[in-house]
Design a protein around this motif. Structure first.
Motif, PDB file in Angstrom:
ATOM      1  N   PRO A 174     -24.446  10.627  -2.941  1.00 60.58           N
ATOM      2  CA  PRO A 174     -23.794   9.629  -2.309  1.00 60.58           C
ATOM      3  C   PRO A 174     -23.090  10.295  -1.103  1.00 60.58           C
ATOM      4  N   VAL A 175     -22.569  11.406  -1.048  1.00 66.08           N
ATOM      5  CA  VAL A 175     -21.966  12.134   0.127  1.00 66.08           C
ATOM      6  C   VAL A 175     -23.122  12.349   0.994  1.00 66.08           C
ATOM      7  N   ARG A 176     -24.281  12.631   1.116  1.00 67.36           N
ATOM      8  CA  ARG A 176     -25.171  12.817   1.998  1.00 67.36           C
ATOM      9  C   ARG A 176     -25.618  11.542   2.601  1.00 67.36           C
ATOM     10  N   LYS A 177     -25.514  10.353   1.950  1.00 64.33           N
ATOM     11  CA  LYS A 177     -25.730   8.945   2.388  1.00 64.33           C
ATOM     12  C   LYS A 177     -24.666   8.724   3.277  1.00 64.33           C
ATOM     13  N   LEU A 178     -23.331   8.891   2.968  1.00 62.86           N
ATOM     14  CA  LEU A 178     -22.200   8.869   3.680  1.00 62.86           C
ATOM     15  C   LEU A 178     -22.441   9.514   5.050  1.00 62.86           C
ATOM     16  N   ALA A 179     -22.573  10.709   4.993  1.00 57.95           N
ATOM     17  CA  ALA A 179     -22.894  11.509   6.270  1.00 57.95           C
ATOM     18  C   ALA A 179     -23.857  11.028   7.253  1.00 57.95           C
ATOM     19  N   ARG A 180     -24.780  10.567   6.419  1.00 54.86           N
ATOM     20  CA  ARG A 180     -25.940   9.902   7.410  1.00 54.86           C
ATOM     21  C   ARG A 180     -25.563   8.650   8.102  1.00 54.86           C
ATOM     22  N   ASP A 181     -24.773   7.802   7.470  1.00 62.72           N
ATOM     23  CA  ASP A 181     -24.276   6.645   7.896  1.00 62.72           C
ATOM     24  C   ASP A 181     -23.235   6.644   8.898  1.00 62.72           C
TER      25      ASP A 181
END
Length: 473
Positions: A174-181
Protein backbone atom coordinates in the motif's frame (compact mmCIF):
# COMPACT_ATOMS: atom_id res chain seq x y z
CA UNK A 1 23.47 -16.55 13.39
CA UNK A 2 20.71 -14.00 12.76
CA UNK A 3 17.64 -15.66 11.28
CA UNK A 4 14.70 -13.81 9.72
CA UNK A 5 11.34 -15.47 10.22
CA UNK A 6 8.80 -14.76 7.42
CA UNK A 7 5.12 -14.62 8.29
CA UNK A 8 3.65 -18.05 7.40
CA UNK A 9 0.25 -18.91 6.01
CA UNK A 10 -1.55 -20.14 9.12
CA UNK A 11 -3.39 -22.85 7.22
CA UNK A 12 -6.23 -20.65 5.92
CA UNK A 13 -4.90 -19.61 2.49
CA UNK A 14 -4.18 -16.10 3.75
CA UNK A 15 -2.20 -13.47 1.86
CA UNK A 16 -1.77 -11.01 4.73
CA UNK A 17 -2.28 -10.64 8.49
CA UNK A 18 -2.34 -7.81 11.01
CA UNK A 19 -0.06 -7.62 14.04
CA UNK A 20 -2.44 -7.20 16.98
CA UNK A 21 0.14 -7.30 19.79
CA UNK A 22 3.76 -8.28 20.33
CA UNK A 23 4.47 -10.54 23.30
CA UNK A 24 8.24 -9.91 23.07
CA UNK A 25 10.59 -6.96 22.57
CA UNK A 26 14.02 -6.55 21.02
CA UNK A 27 16.59 -8.09 23.36
CA UNK A 28 14.23 -10.68 24.87
CA UNK A 29 15.30 -14.30 24.95
CA UNK A 30 12.68 -16.73 23.59
CA UNK A 31 12.34 -20.48 23.62
CA UNK A 32 11.14 -22.79 20.85
CA UNK A 33 7.34 -22.49 20.41
CA UNK A 34 7.10 -19.57 22.84
CA UNK A 35 4.27 -17.21 21.82
CA UNK A 36 5.80 -14.08 20.32
CA UNK A 37 2.81 -12.27 18.80
CA UNK A 38 -0.96 -12.17 18.42
CA UNK A 39 -1.88 -12.18 14.70
CA UNK A 40 -5.32 -11.34 13.33
CA UNK A 41 -6.29 -13.54 10.41
CA UNK A 42 -9.39 -13.11 8.28
CA UNK A 43 -11.40 -14.92 10.94
CA UNK A 44 -9.88 -14.52 14.38
CA UNK A 45 -6.89 -13.55 16.50
CA UNK A 46 -4.39 -16.40 16.84
CA UNK A 47 -1.17 -16.81 18.81
CA UNK A 48 2.04 -17.17 16.79
CA UNK A 49 4.83 -19.32 18.29
CA UNK A 50 8.52 -18.79 17.66
CA UNK A 51 10.27 -21.33 15.41
CA UNK A 52 13.63 -20.60 17.07
CA UNK A 53 15.24 -20.36 20.47
CA UNK A 54 17.46 -17.32 20.88
CA UNK A 55 17.47 -13.55 21.33
CA UNK A 56 15.10 -11.24 19.42
CA UNK A 57 17.21 -8.77 17.43
CA UNK A 58 14.51 -6.98 15.42
CA UNK A 59 10.73 -6.70 15.00
CA UNK A 60 9.91 -5.88 11.38
CA UNK A 61 6.32 -4.69 11.86
CA UNK A 62 4.61 -2.47 14.40
CA UNK A 63 1.39 -3.31 16.23
CA UNK A 64 -1.59 -2.53 13.99
CA UNK A 65 0.45 -2.95 10.80
CA UNK A 66 -0.66 -5.40 8.11
CA UNK A 67 2.10 -7.45 6.47
CA UNK A 68 2.10 -9.93 3.60
CA UNK A 69 2.58 -13.66 4.04
CA UNK A 70 6.28 -14.31 3.35
CA UNK A 71 7.44 -10.87 4.53
CA UNK A 72 9.92 -10.80 7.46
CA UNK A 73 8.16 -10.77 10.83
CA UNK A 74 11.08 -10.75 13.27
CA UNK A 75 14.78 -11.64 13.47
CA UNK A 76 16.35 -13.90 16.06
CA UNK A 77 19.98 -14.57 17.02
CA UNK A 78 20.05 -18.34 17.48
CA UNK A 79 23.68 -18.43 18.60
CA UNK A 80 24.66 -20.81 15.80
CA UNK A 81 27.86 -20.32 13.78
CA UNK A 82 27.26 -17.77 11.03
CA UNK A 83 28.66 -20.07 8.34
CA UNK A 84 25.74 -22.49 8.57
CA UNK A 85 22.87 -22.06 6.11
CA UNK A 86 19.86 -20.32 7.59
CA UNK A 87 16.72 -22.43 7.83
CA UNK A 88 14.50 -19.41 8.35
CA UNK A 89 13.92 -18.81 4.67
CA UNK A 90 15.42 -19.52 1.31
CA UNK A 91 15.26 -17.63 -1.95
CA UNK A 92 11.62 -18.59 -2.39
CA UNK A 93 10.55 -17.12 0.97
CA UNK A 94 9.59 -20.56 2.30
CA UNK A 95 9.06 -20.64 6.05
CA UNK A 96 10.85 -23.30 8.15
CA UNK A 97 7.63 -25.21 8.78
CA UNK A 98 6.98 -25.47 5.06
CA UNK A 99 10.60 -26.28 4.25
CA UNK A 100 10.53 -29.16 6.68
CA UNK A 101 7.56 -30.72 4.84
CA UNK A 102 8.27 -31.00 1.09
CA UNK A 103 5.35 -33.40 0.66
CA UNK A 104 2.90 -30.65 1.71
CA UNK A 105 4.31 -28.04 -0.67
CA UNK A 106 5.17 -30.25 -3.61
CA UNK A 107 8.74 -28.94 -3.71
CA UNK A 108 12.02 -30.46 -2.66
CA UNK A 109 13.24 -28.81 0.53
CA UNK A 110 16.81 -27.61 0.67
CA UNK A 111 18.74 -29.82 3.07
CA UNK A 112 22.01 -29.06 4.86
CA UNK A 113 24.40 -30.67 7.30
CA UNK A 114 22.88 -28.62 10.11
CA UNK A 115 20.47 -30.17 12.56
CA UNK A 116 16.92 -30.58 11.19
CA UNK A 117 14.48 -27.73 11.73
CA UNK A 118 12.40 -28.01 14.92
CA UNK A 119 8.83 -29.23 14.86
CA UNK A 120 6.68 -26.09 15.12
CA UNK A 121 3.32 -25.70 16.78
CA UNK A 122 0.35 -24.07 15.04
CA UNK A 123 1.62 -23.50 11.49
CA UNK A 124 -0.31 -24.70 8.45
CA UNK A 125 0.78 -25.48 4.93
CA UNK A 126 2.56 -22.83 2.88
CA UNK A 127 0.46 -20.85 0.40
CA UNK A 128 2.06 -21.52 -2.97
CA UNK A 129 0.40 -18.44 -4.41
CA UNK A 130 1.84 -16.10 -1.77
CA UNK A 131 4.48 -13.43 -2.23
CA UNK A 132 7.93 -14.58 -3.29
CA UNK A 133 11.27 -13.35 -2.01
CA UNK A 134 14.54 -13.18 -3.85
CA UNK A 135 18.07 -13.29 -2.57
CA UNK A 136 19.81 -9.94 -2.37
CA UNK A 137 22.94 -9.80 -4.47
CA UNK A 138 25.90 -8.76 -2.31
CA UNK A 139 29.47 -8.46 -3.55
CA UNK A 140 31.91 -10.39 -1.35
CA UNK A 141 35.22 -8.76 -0.27
CA UNK A 142 38.20 -9.74 -2.36
CA UNK A 143 40.09 -11.29 0.52
CA UNK A 144 37.47 -12.50 2.98
CA UNK A 145 39.04 -14.76 5.56
CA UNK A 146 35.96 -15.42 7.65
CA UNK A 147 32.79 -17.19 6.45
CA UNK A 148 30.26 -14.82 4.90
CA UNK A 149 26.84 -14.62 6.58
CA UNK A 150 23.85 -15.48 4.39
CA UNK A 151 22.65 -12.55 2.33
CA UNK A 152 19.45 -10.86 3.52
CA UNK A 153 16.42 -11.05 1.28
CA UNK A 154 14.11 -8.52 -0.35
CA UNK A 155 10.45 -8.14 0.51
CA UNK A 156 9.12 -9.24 -2.85
CA UNK A 157 10.41 -10.66 -6.13
CA UNK A 158 10.80 -8.20 -9.00
CA UNK A 159 11.79 -9.82 -12.35
CA UNK A 160 12.93 -6.43 -13.63
CA UNK A 161 15.72 -6.22 -11.06
CA UNK A 162 19.02 -7.43 -12.40
CA UNK A 163 21.64 -9.17 -10.28
CA UNK A 164 24.03 -6.78 -8.59
CA UNK A 165 21.58 -3.85 -8.40
CA UNK A 166 20.75 -2.35 -5.02
CA UNK A 167 17.62 -3.61 -3.27
CA UNK A 168 14.53 -1.43 -3.50
CA UNK A 169 13.68 0.57 -0.34
CA UNK A 170 11.80 -1.50 2.23
CA UNK A 171 8.07 -0.73 2.29
CA UNK A 172 4.67 -2.41 2.08
CA UNK A 173 2.54 -2.69 -1.10
CA UNK A 174 0.00 0.00 0.00
CA UNK A 175 2.85 2.41 0.74
CA UNK A 176 4.47 1.74 -2.64
CA UNK A 177 1.13 2.40 -4.37
CA UNK A 178 0.70 5.67 -2.47
CA UNK A 179 4.19 6.75 -3.53
CA UNK A 180 3.40 5.90 -7.17
CA UNK A 181 0.16 7.90 -6.99
CA UNK A 182 2.09 10.89 -5.65
CA UNK A 183 4.93 10.50 -8.15
CA UNK A 184 7.51 10.07 -5.38
CA UNK A 185 10.71 8.03 -5.55
CA UNK A 186 10.95 5.83 -2.44
CA UNK A 187 14.74 5.82 -2.77
CA UNK A 188 14.70 9.51 -1.80
CA UNK A 189 12.56 8.99 1.31
CA UNK A 190 14.09 8.11 4.67
CA UNK A 191 12.19 5.35 6.48
CA UNK A 192 11.33 5.80 10.16
CA UNK A 193 9.91 2.31 10.69
CA UNK A 194 11.71 -0.75 12.07
CA UNK A 195 15.02 -1.37 10.25
CA UNK A 196 14.38 1.60 7.98
CA UNK A 197 10.90 0.54 6.81
CA UNK A 198 9.22 3.37 4.87
CA UNK A 199 5.78 3.98 6.37
CA UNK A 200 2.69 5.76 5.05
CA UNK A 201 3.48 8.71 7.32
CA UNK A 202 6.95 9.01 5.76
CA UNK A 203 5.43 9.21 2.26
CA UNK A 204 2.72 11.68 3.29
CA UNK A 205 5.31 13.86 5.04
CA UNK A 206 7.46 13.89 1.91
CA UNK A 207 4.40 14.71 -0.21
CA UNK A 208 3.35 17.60 2.03
CA UNK A 209 6.85 19.06 1.77
CA UNK A 210 6.48 19.23 -2.03
CA UNK A 211 2.76 20.06 -2.20
CA UNK A 212 1.86 16.87 -4.09
CA UNK A 213 -1.51 15.14 -4.04
CA UNK A 214 -2.73 11.79 -5.46
CA UNK A 215 -3.98 11.89 -9.02
CA UNK A 216 -7.78 11.70 -9.27
CA UNK A 217 -9.23 8.91 -11.45
CA UNK A 218 -11.08 11.59 -13.42
CA UNK A 219 -7.89 13.57 -14.02
CA UNK A 220 -5.30 11.84 -16.22
CA UNK A 221 -1.87 11.89 -14.69
CA UNK A 222 1.00 13.49 -16.54
CA UNK A 223 4.44 11.99 -17.13
CA UNK A 224 5.42 12.73 -13.53
CA UNK A 225 2.33 11.02 -12.07
CA UNK A 226 0.85 14.34 -10.89
CA UNK A 227 -2.76 15.26 -11.49
CA UNK A 228 -3.47 17.75 -14.25
CA UNK A 229 -4.16 21.23 -12.93
CA UNK A 230 -7.92 21.83 -12.65
CA UNK A 231 -9.63 24.62 -14.54
CA UNK A 232 -10.29 27.74 -12.44
CA UNK A 233 -13.78 27.79 -10.94
CA UNK A 234 -16.02 30.82 -10.83
CA UNK A 235 -17.04 30.00 -7.27
CA UNK A 236 -15.24 27.74 -4.83
CA UNK A 237 -17.17 24.54 -4.06
CA UNK A 238 -18.41 23.98 -0.55
CA UNK A 239 -15.79 22.15 1.52
CA UNK A 240 -16.65 18.67 2.72
CA UNK A 241 -16.65 17.84 6.43
CA UNK A 242 -13.53 16.33 7.93
CA UNK A 243 -13.48 12.57 7.52
CA UNK A 244 -11.83 9.60 9.18
CA UNK A 245 -10.75 6.62 7.07
CA UNK A 246 -10.66 3.15 8.58
CA UNK A 247 -8.86 0.38 6.65
CA UNK A 248 -11.09 -2.57 5.71
CA UNK A 249 -9.18 -5.55 7.05
CA UNK A 250 -9.22 -8.50 9.41
CA UNK A 251 -12.53 -9.80 10.74
CA UNK A 252 -14.57 -6.95 9.22
CA UNK A 253 -13.11 -7.60 5.75
CA UNK A 254 -13.90 -11.32 6.00
CA UNK A 255 -17.43 -10.65 7.32
CA UNK A 256 -18.18 -8.20 4.52
CA UNK A 257 -17.06 -10.67 1.85
CA UNK A 258 -19.09 -13.47 3.43
CA UNK A 259 -22.26 -11.38 3.68
CA UNK A 260 -22.02 -10.21 0.06
CA UNK A 261 -21.47 -13.80 -1.08
CA UNK A 262 -24.47 -14.98 0.95
CA UNK A 263 -26.80 -12.17 -0.15
CA UNK A 264 -26.11 -12.74 -3.84
CA UNK A 265 -26.08 -16.57 -3.70
CA UNK A 266 -28.94 -17.69 -1.45
CA UNK A 267 -32.47 -16.38 -2.15
CA UNK A 268 -33.42 -14.94 1.25
CA UNK A 269 -36.94 -15.00 2.70
CA UNK A 270 -37.65 -13.40 6.10
CA UNK A 271 -40.69 -14.06 8.30
CA UNK A 272 -41.68 -12.36 11.56
CA UNK A 273 -43.56 -13.56 14.63
CA UNK A 274 -44.40 -11.57 17.78
CA UNK A 275 -44.63 -13.85 20.82
CA UNK A 276 -45.89 -13.42 24.37
CA UNK A 277 -42.77 -14.55 26.30
CA UNK A 278 -44.03 -13.66 29.78
CA UNK A 279 -43.82 -17.28 30.97
CA UNK A 280 -40.32 -17.65 29.50
CA UNK A 281 -39.14 -14.52 31.33
CA UNK A 282 -40.72 -15.82 34.55
CA UNK A 283 -38.80 -19.07 34.06
CA UNK A 284 -35.51 -17.21 33.52
CA UNK A 285 -36.04 -15.10 36.65
CA UNK A 286 -36.88 -18.13 38.78
CA UNK A 287 -33.78 -20.02 37.58
CA UNK A 288 -31.57 -17.02 38.36
CA UNK A 289 -33.00 -16.77 41.88
CA UNK A 290 -32.38 -20.47 42.57
CA UNK A 291 -29.23 -20.65 44.70
CA UNK A 292 -28.60 -24.20 43.56
CA UNK A 293 -28.14 -22.83 40.02
CA UNK A 294 -26.00 -19.84 40.97
CA UNK A 295 -23.09 -21.19 38.91
CA UNK A 296 -25.18 -21.04 35.72
CA UNK A 297 -26.18 -17.83 33.93
CA UNK A 298 -29.49 -18.63 32.27
CA UNK A 299 -30.59 -15.92 29.82
CA UNK A 300 -33.48 -15.51 27.34
CA UNK A 301 -30.92 -16.29 24.62
CA UNK A 302 -30.28 -19.70 26.15
CA UNK A 303 -34.03 -20.47 26.21
CA UNK A 304 -34.40 -19.35 22.58
CA UNK A 305 -31.41 -21.54 21.64
CA UNK A 306 -33.03 -24.55 23.29
CA UNK A 307 -36.35 -23.83 21.57
CA UNK A 308 -34.58 -23.60 18.20
CA UNK A 309 -32.88 -26.97 18.69
CA UNK A 310 -36.18 -28.59 19.60
CA UNK A 311 -37.97 -27.06 16.62
CA UNK A 312 -35.21 -28.18 14.24
CA UNK A 313 -36.08 -31.81 15.03
CA UNK A 314 -39.55 -31.31 13.50
CA UNK A 315 -38.23 -29.33 10.53
CA UNK A 316 -34.78 -30.74 9.62
CA UNK A 317 -34.78 -28.77 6.37
CA UNK A 318 -33.63 -25.66 8.28
CA UNK A 319 -30.53 -27.50 9.50
CA UNK A 320 -29.04 -28.19 6.08
CA UNK A 321 -26.87 -26.79 3.31
CA UNK A 322 -26.95 -26.54 -0.49
CA UNK A 323 -24.12 -28.44 -2.23
CA UNK A 324 -23.85 -26.70 -5.60
CA UNK A 325 -21.08 -28.93 -6.96
CA UNK A 326 -22.85 -32.20 -6.16
CA UNK A 327 -26.32 -30.75 -6.81
CA UNK A 328 -27.51 -32.16 -3.49
CA UNK A 329 -29.22 -30.90 -0.33
CA UNK A 330 -27.24 -32.06 2.71
CA UNK A 331 -29.14 -32.55 6.00
CA UNK A 332 -27.04 -32.51 9.17
CA UNK A 333 -27.44 -35.18 11.85
CA UNK A 334 -26.89 -32.66 14.67
CA UNK A 335 -26.98 -28.92 15.34
CA UNK A 336 -23.80 -26.84 15.54
CA UNK A 337 -25.46 -23.66 16.76
CA UNK A 338 -23.80 -20.39 15.71
CA UNK A 339 -24.15 -17.42 18.07
CA UNK A 340 -23.42 -14.02 16.51
CA UNK A 341 -21.14 -11.97 18.75
CA UNK A 342 -20.29 -8.29 18.29
CA UNK A 343 -16.66 -7.59 19.23
CA UNK A 344 -14.38 -4.57 18.99
CA UNK A 345 -12.80 -6.11 15.88
CA UNK A 346 -16.10 -6.88 14.14
CA UNK A 347 -18.85 -9.50 14.04
CA UNK A 348 -17.93 -13.15 14.56
CA UNK A 349 -20.21 -16.21 14.65
CA UNK A 350 -18.57 -19.00 16.67
CA UNK A 351 -20.67 -22.13 17.07
CA UNK A 352 -21.55 -24.61 19.81
CA UNK A 353 -21.03 -28.17 18.49
CA UNK A 354 -23.78 -30.66 19.38
CA UNK A 355 -26.07 -27.98 20.81
CA UNK A 356 -29.14 -30.13 20.17
CA UNK A 357 -27.88 -32.73 22.66
CA UNK A 358 -27.39 -30.21 25.49
CA UNK A 359 -29.69 -29.39 28.39
CA UNK A 360 -30.80 -25.80 28.99
CA UNK A 361 -28.12 -25.33 31.67
CA UNK A 362 -25.41 -26.79 29.44
CA UNK A 363 -26.44 -24.46 26.64
CA UNK A 364 -26.38 -21.49 29.03
CA UNK A 365 -22.84 -22.36 30.15
CA UNK A 366 -21.67 -22.83 26.54
CA UNK A 367 -23.11 -19.46 25.48
CA UNK A 368 -21.48 -17.70 28.44
CA UNK A 369 -18.07 -19.20 27.64
CA UNK A 370 -18.47 -18.41 23.95
CA UNK A 371 -19.32 -14.75 24.67
CA UNK A 372 -16.40 -14.27 27.07
CA UNK A 373 -13.95 -15.77 24.57
CA UNK A 374 -15.27 -13.60 21.74
CA UNK A 375 -15.10 -10.40 23.78
CA UNK A 376 -11.49 -11.20 24.71
CA UNK A 377 -10.64 -11.67 21.04
CA UNK A 378 -9.58 -15.29 21.60
CA UNK A 379 -12.11 -17.07 19.40
CA UNK A 380 -10.28 -19.87 17.59
CA UNK A 381 -10.58 -20.30 13.81
CA UNK A 382 -11.89 -23.85 14.37
CA UNK A 383 -14.90 -22.59 16.34
CA UNK A 384 -15.81 -20.20 13.50
CA UNK A 385 -16.33 -22.98 10.97
CA UNK A 386 -18.71 -25.93 10.84
CA UNK A 387 -21.86 -24.12 11.98
CA UNK A 388 -25.20 -25.43 10.70
CA UNK A 389 -27.74 -22.77 11.85
CA UNK A 390 -27.37 -19.46 13.73
CA UNK A 391 -28.98 -17.03 16.18
CA UNK A 392 -28.33 -13.29 16.40
CA UNK A 393 -29.56 -11.37 19.45
CA UNK A 394 -30.42 -7.88 18.19
CA UNK A 395 -32.60 -7.31 21.24
CA UNK A 396 -29.57 -6.40 23.36
CA UNK A 397 -29.32 -3.22 21.26
CA UNK A 398 -32.99 -2.35 21.82
CA UNK A 399 -34.04 -3.49 18.32
CA UNK A 400 -37.35 -5.27 17.80
CA UNK A 401 -36.89 -6.98 14.42
CA UNK A 402 -34.69 -7.15 11.33
CA UNK A 403 -33.81 -9.16 8.24
CA UNK A 404 -30.63 -11.08 9.15
CA UNK A 405 -28.36 -12.35 6.38
CA UNK A 406 -27.55 -16.05 6.34
CA UNK A 407 -24.13 -17.29 7.28
CA UNK A 408 -22.67 -18.77 4.05
CA UNK A 409 -23.41 -22.50 3.90
CA UNK A 410 -26.35 -22.37 6.33
CA UNK A 411 -30.06 -22.61 5.58
CA UNK A 412 -31.49 -20.38 8.32
CA UNK A 413 -30.72 -17.70 10.89
CA UNK A 414 -33.00 -16.50 13.71
CA UNK A 415 -32.92 -12.94 15.09
CA UNK A 416 -34.45 -12.40 18.53
CA UNK A 417 -35.67 -8.88 19.31
CA UNK A 418 -35.93 -6.91 22.52
CA UNK A 419 -38.36 -8.01 25.24
CA UNK A 420 -40.89 -5.21 25.77
CA UNK A 421 -43.78 -4.91 28.24
CA UNK A 422 -46.84 -3.94 26.17
CA UNK A 423 -50.64 -4.26 26.17
CA UNK A 424 -51.63 -7.66 24.73
CA UNK A 425 -54.71 -9.84 24.51
CA UNK A 426 -54.49 -12.44 27.27
CA UNK A 427 -57.32 -14.83 28.15
CA UNK A 428 -59.90 -12.61 26.53
CA UNK A 429 -58.74 -9.40 28.22
CA UNK A 430 -56.11 -6.71 27.63
CA UNK A 431 -53.12 -7.08 29.95
CA UNK A 432 -49.53 -5.90 30.13
CA UNK A 433 -47.41 -8.78 28.83
CA UNK A 434 -43.75 -9.24 27.88
CA UNK A 435 -43.42 -9.52 24.11
CA UNK A 436 -40.60 -10.48 21.75
CA UNK A 437 -40.49 -10.40 17.95
CA UNK A 438 -38.65 -13.23 16.18
CA UNK A 439 -37.23 -12.74 12.66
CA UNK A 440 -36.35 -15.85 10.67
CA UNK A 441 -34.40 -15.63 7.40
CA UNK A 442 -34.02 -18.82 5.36
CA UNK A 443 -32.66 -20.02 2.03
CA UNK A 444 -35.71 -20.57 -0.19
CA UNK A 445 -33.81 -23.19 -2.20
CA UNK A 446 -33.72 -25.42 0.89
CA UNK A 447 -36.70 -24.30 2.91
CA UNK A 448 -40.12 -23.52 1.47
CA UNK A 449 -42.67 -21.20 3.07
CA UNK A 450 -44.58 -23.93 4.86
CA UNK A 451 -41.43 -25.41 6.43
CA UNK A 452 -40.06 -22.02 7.49
CA UNK A 453 -43.40 -21.00 8.98
CA UNK A 454 -43.78 -24.26 10.93
CA UNK A 455 -40.24 -23.95 12.30
CA UNK A 456 -40.82 -20.37 13.45
CA UNK A 457 -44.22 -21.25 14.94
CA UNK A 458 -42.67 -24.15 16.92
CA UNK A 459 -40.06 -21.83 18.42
CA UNK A 460 -42.79 -19.35 19.32
CA UNK A 461 -44.89 -22.09 20.95
CA UNK A 462 -42.01 -23.11 23.25
CA UNK A 463 -41.31 -19.51 24.24
CA UNK A 464 -45.01 -18.86 24.86
CA UNK A 465 -45.36 -21.97 27.05
CA UNK A 466 -41.94 -23.39 28.07
CA UNK A 467 -43.65 -26.49 29.42
CA UNK A 468 -44.60 -27.37 25.83
CA UNK A 469 -40.94 -28.27 25.30
CA UNK A 470 -41.61 -31.52 27.17
CA UNK A 471 -43.87 -32.63 24.31
CA UNK A 472 -41.14 -32.04 21.71
CA UNK A 473 -38.29 -33.96 23.34
Amino acid sequence: MIRDFPLPDLGEGLTESEIVAWRVAVGDRVELNQIVADIETAKAVVELPSPYAGVITALHAAEGETIDVGAPLFSCDTGEPSGEPSGASDATGQAPAAAAAPAATGEAAVQSDAAPEPNLVGYGARDEGGPKRRARSVAAPAAAAAPVAPAPVALEHDPADAAGLAERPRSTPPVRKLARDLGLDLALIAGTGPRGLITRDDVEHAASATGLKPASPAEPAGPTGLAAAPEPLATAPASRPAETRIPIKGVRKHTAAAMVRSAFTAPHVTEFLTVDVTETMDLVRSLREDRALAAHRVTPLAVVAKALCLAARRTPEVNARWDEDAQEIVHYAGVNLGIAAATERGLVVPNIPGADAMTLLELADAITALAETARAGRTSPASLSGGTISITNIGVFGIDAGTPILNPGEAAILAMGAVRRQPWEYRGEIALRELMTLSLSFDHRLVDGQQGSRFLADIGAVLREPGRALTMM
